[in-house]
Enzyme design. Sequence first.
Site: not given
Length: 459
Positions: A17, A373
């Site tokens: 369920r 980065y």
Amino acid sequence: MARTCLAVVLAAGDATRMKSSKSKVLHTVGNLPLIAHVTQAAAAAGVNKVALVVGRDAELVTQAAKTGLDVPVTAVEQIERKGTGHAVLMARDVIGEGFDDVVVLYGDAPLIDPASLAAATTERTKGADVVVLGFRAADPTGYGRLLEQDGELVAIREHKEASAEELAIDFCNGGIITFSGAQALGLLEAIRNDNAKGEYYLTDIVEIARERGLKCVAIEAPEEDMMGCNTRVELAEIEQVWQKRARHAAMLSGVSMIDPSSVFLSHDTVLENDVMIEPNVWFGPGVRVGPGAVIHAFSHLEGADVGANAAIGPFARLRPGTELAEKAKVGNFCEIKKAKVGVGAKVNHLSYIGDAIVGAGANIGAGTITCNYDGQNKHLTEIGAGAFIGSNSSLVAPIRIGDGAYVGSGSVVTKDVPDDALAIARAPQVTKPERAQRLREKIAAIKALQKMAKSGPDA
Ligand code: UD1
Ligand code: MG
């Protein structure tokens, strides 16, 4: 000598369920798996060992059950689900090691209070062989009913087997049963599956114990503590109860919340004295906030350490690896990741500071970005104490801006700046007197020509 206790935690449940690709007990409340809430409650109540009955995702479930635990966990598998009595017997060998008490808990009921487990043990010391934790159900449908006589428990009747009279009883089995370790295997092995579901019901041990002249009692705990999780709706309901408790505990320990219902905490959130939290704040895992700090509205914190008297937000995001020193300020629309921000340093507006060390008292102007980065690697930006970074600057890492240095607004800084130096890295300004007026006239003339061409000579 102190009593020894084994917790048998049932986690081989049917999770259909939940409509999930993972085991039900791996779903989280307060960012901690359900199963870890249960094992931690058992540990807090002083159990000496946990026997974990697992089905699906056995390895992950076992790992989760060990989170923050200092008692040993032994996992046993239940391959076929044949009922709660059968599930407990999977731990036969561990039970056989010999404990004074055995307590059975459900892995999907994370709100249990260790005090209730301790209360059950107390009943054992007073002479009960089986102690069942019951609750008064607002709606008893589906639960086993506790049948009592003269202060003793005589049976647990499962809903499917109950008579009309028994169905009217609202005192129900919460699922937590503590029993004598010495009697445990004898009682469990006597359970049969001759019932409506064809399952081995753990609850049958009450009648079996009584046939053997043993004493059974039921004690009461709040219904809320027994809440189990079968669907994601129930998971959210459990989360609400858990959050409410965590907020209450925080407030009672000296934290202010203007609108507690909009503040979300994690199981490991540490909020020190006199922290003030405005509405709509999210604490992910691994956050500590030091005394006197203010978390303004709509901030999102995760894996961050916030120093004393610091101020965050509104609308700030602190990501893992953030360490803000005392009195640091991180203002609106700023994101900090894996960065140390020094004492009293300010990152007040619209900035991204990632993989960086910012010195004490530095001032990071609006719109400053650490370009950390390069598409493959992350690089460090160091900003010295007392440095001043002008607005809208890009600091291309790896780079070091010295102590007390200035960076002119709008700079794209690619080379280190020494202490106390000024760096300006932008196109120089060119100013042309009255050129604006001439430009306007030129544009107007072009527009007029275009209009004429459109209407044509015949118009
Ligand atoms: C059980 C109790 C009932 C009680 C109710 C409280 C029995 C027979 N009935 O009913 O008296 O009122 O809990 O919620 O014990 N599990 C296994 N393996 C199995 C069967 C169950 O690991 O073979 C685990 C489930 O994952 C769950 C727990 O045991 O965590 C209870 O099982 P469930 O099927 O929910 O029992 P209920 O019918 O709700
Ligand atoms: Mg159930």
